[in-house]
Design a protein around this motif. Structure first.
Motif, PDB file in Angstrom:
ATOM      1  N   THR A  49       0.851  -1.186   0.000  1.00  0.00           N
ATOM      2  CA  THR A  49       0.000   0.000   0.000  1.00  0.00           C
ATOM      3  C   THR A  49       0.883   1.231   0.000  1.00  0.00           C
ATOM      4  OG1 THR A  49      -1.737  -1.153   1.239  1.00  0.00           O
ATOM      5  CG2 THR A  49      -1.787   1.263   1.238  1.00  0.00           C
TER       6      THR A  49
ATOM      7  N   PHE B 280      -0.163  10.133  -9.536  1.00  0.00           N
ATOM      8  CA  PHE B 280      -1.573  10.278  -9.178  1.00  0.00           C
ATOM      9  C   PHE B 280      -2.237   8.918  -8.935  1.00  0.00           C
ATOM     10  CE2 PHE B 280      -0.863  14.405 -11.315  1.00  0.00           C
ATOM     11  CZ  PHE B 280      -1.278  15.233 -10.280  1.00  0.00           C
ATOM     12  N   VAL B 281      -1.796   7.891  -9.648  1.00  0.00           N
ATOM     13  CA  VAL B 281      -2.328   6.542  -9.407  1.00  0.00           C
ATOM     14  C   VAL B 281      -1.986   6.083  -7.993  1.00  0.00           C
ATOM     15  CG1 VAL B 281      -2.092   4.108 -10.030  1.00  0.00           C
ATOM     16  CG2 VAL B 281      -2.358   5.832 -11.821  1.00  0.00           C
ATOM     17  N   TRP B 282      -0.724   6.268  -7.597  1.00  0.00           N
ATOM     18  CA  TRP B 282      -0.321   5.877  -6.250  1.00  0.00           C
ATOM     19  C   TRP B 282      -0.964   6.770  -5.200  1.00  0.00           C
ATOM     20  CZ3 TRP B 282       4.760   3.382  -4.453  1.00  0.00           C
ATOM     21  CH2 TRP B 282       5.003   2.225  -5.214  1.00  0.00           C
ATOM     22  N   TRP B 283      -1.133   8.044  -5.502  1.00  0.00           N
ATOM     23  CA  TRP B 283      -1.781   8.978  -4.573  1.00  0.00           C
ATOM     24  C   TRP B 283      -3.213   8.509  -4.295  1.00  0.00           C
ATOM     25  CZ3 TRP B 283      -1.969  15.009  -5.569  1.00  0.00           C
ATOM     26  CH2 TRP B 283      -2.487  15.649  -4.434  1.00  0.00           C
ATOM     27  N   ARG B 284      -3.951   8.173  -5.355  1.00  0.00           N
ATOM     28  CA  ARG B 284      -5.319   7.687  -5.174  1.00  0.00           C
ATOM     29  C   ARG B 284      -5.351   6.376  -4.402  1.00  0.00           C
ATOM     30  NH1 ARG B 284      -6.011   9.426 -10.619  1.00  0.00           N
ATOM     31  NH2 ARG B 284      -5.767   7.283 -11.350  1.00  0.00           N
ATOM     32  N   ALA B 285      -4.390   5.493  -4.684  1.00  0.00           N
ATOM     33  CA  ALA B 285      -4.340   4.214  -3.964  1.00  0.00           C
ATOM     34  C   ALA B 285      -4.092   4.445  -2.479  1.00  0.00           C
ATOM     35  CB  ALA B 285      -3.243   3.329  -4.549  1.00  0.00           C
ATOM     36  N   ARG B 286      -3.227   5.394  -2.177  1.00  0.00           N
ATOM     37  CA  ARG B 286      -2.937   5.707  -0.779  1.00  0.00           C
ATOM     38  C   ARG B 286      -4.176   6.282  -0.099  1.00  0.00           C
ATOM     39  NH1 ARG B 286      -3.461  10.069   2.837  1.00  0.00           N
ATOM     40  NH2 ARG B 286      -2.135   9.573   4.625  1.00  0.00           N
ATOM     41  N   ASN B 287      -4.895   7.204  -0.769  1.00  0.00           N
ATOM     42  CA  ASN B 287      -6.096   7.797  -0.192  1.00  0.00           C
ATOM     43  C   ASN B 287      -7.198   6.756  -0.019  1.00  0.00           C
ATOM     44  OD1 ASN B 287      -4.877  10.304  -0.121  1.00  0.00           O
ATOM     45  ND2 ASN B 287      -5.810  11.030  -2.028  1.00  0.00           N
ATOM     46  N   ARG B 288      -7.311   5.857  -0.987  1.00  0.00           N
ATOM     47  CA  ARG B 288      -8.324   4.803  -0.898  1.00  0.00           C
ATOM     48  C   ARG B 288      -8.054   3.905   0.304  1.00  0.00           C
ATOM     49  NH1 ARG B 288      -8.310   3.755  -5.764  1.00  0.00           N
ATOM     50  NH2 ARG B 288      -6.719   2.129  -5.812  1.00  0.00           N
TER      51      ARG B 288
ATOM     52  N   ASP C 141      -8.995   5.785   3.457  1.00  0.00           N
ATOM     53  CA  ASP C 141     -10.447   5.828   3.653  1.00  0.00           C
ATOM     54  C   ASP C 141     -10.966   4.502   4.196  1.00  0.00           C
ATOM     55  OD1 ASP C 141     -10.501   8.411   2.723  1.00  0.00           O
ATOM     56  OD2 ASP C 141     -11.063   7.868   0.675  1.00  0.00           O
TER      57      ASP C 141
END
Length: 232
Positions: free
Chosen positions: A106, A205-213, A216
């Motif tokens: 992650t 941005f792909v990793w950023w979204r994965a981290r935020n997901r 959450d």
């Protein structure tokens, strides 16, 4: 032996010039490795190693029968470095706990201390290696060769650690590396680095979204667990 000789000598004619097949293949494997890294797949590491071995023979120039090309010692040295760090990343990702989608880890943001280490490492490493690469006869401007070497080391290590910021380090490498490779005549690698510049921004941005997901999901699970404990 005939196949090996063909691999070392084969060229692809392009607009009155020629590209080494090894350079093209090495960058293709590098691109596949980057795609695997974006998807956080373990196979990204061994695929990248194959590309590193091919590009190592390219950037050493005359040692592998390319007397008319410049020797970029930083570029060659970083292929060796890539292989060493890739072994580390391969073992680290392989031994991690994969999620249901097969992701090896992650992503997370680097800490303030880790970010400071990245920034200091880029600057101090470039300053330290520039005189060494100059003495060894690397292509001018030597500081650019040293910058790409140090940045590549830090970016690869950051990928192994799962830091989202490692993609931005690659952007910094590409900004300097693309003009250097064009000036040295390594056009296939230069165009690939140019493509990487856009690719690494997408990866960020792909990793950023994965981290935020992941963040959450953890916030949803914690209250649920707490409520269950309270009911007992």
């Amino acid at each position: 032996m005939d196949l090996l000789r063909w691999l070392f000598e084969a060229q692809i004619p392009v607009a009155g010039s020629a590209l080494l097949l090894r350079e093209v293949l090495g960058n293709i494997f590098g691109l596949l490795s980057a795609l695997g890294g974006m998807r956080r797949k373990v196979w990204a590491w061994p695929v990248g190693i194959i590309g590193n071995l091919l590009l190592l023979t390219v950037f050493l120039g005359s040692l592998f029968g390319s007397a008319d090309t410049a020797s970029l010692l930083g570029q060659a040295g970083r292929q060796v470095m890539f292989i060493a760090v890739a072994v580390y990343g391969w073992r680290r990702w392989h031994g991690s706990r994969h999620d249901a989608a097969g992701h090896a880890l992650t992503p997370r943001w680097a800490s303030g201390r880790e970010r400071a280490g990245l920034a200091a490492g880029m600057v101090l490493g470039t300053v330290a290696l520039t005189p060494l690469f100059t003495a060894l006869g690397s292509y001018e401007p030597v500081w650019a060769d040293a910058w790409t070497f140090v940045g590549s080391l830090l970016a690869t290590y950051g990928m192994a650690r799962g830091w989202v910021e490692f993609w931005l380090v690659w952007v910094a490498v590409d900004i300097v590396g693309v003009p250097l490779l064009f000036s040295a005549g390594y056009y296939a690698s230069a165009f690939m680095y140019l493509f990487y510049g856009a690719f690494t921004l997408i990866g960020f941005f792909v990793w950023w979204r994965a981290r935020n997901r992941a963040a959450d999901e953890s916030r949803v699970l914690v209250p649920t667990g707490a409520s269950e404990a309270a009911s007992r």
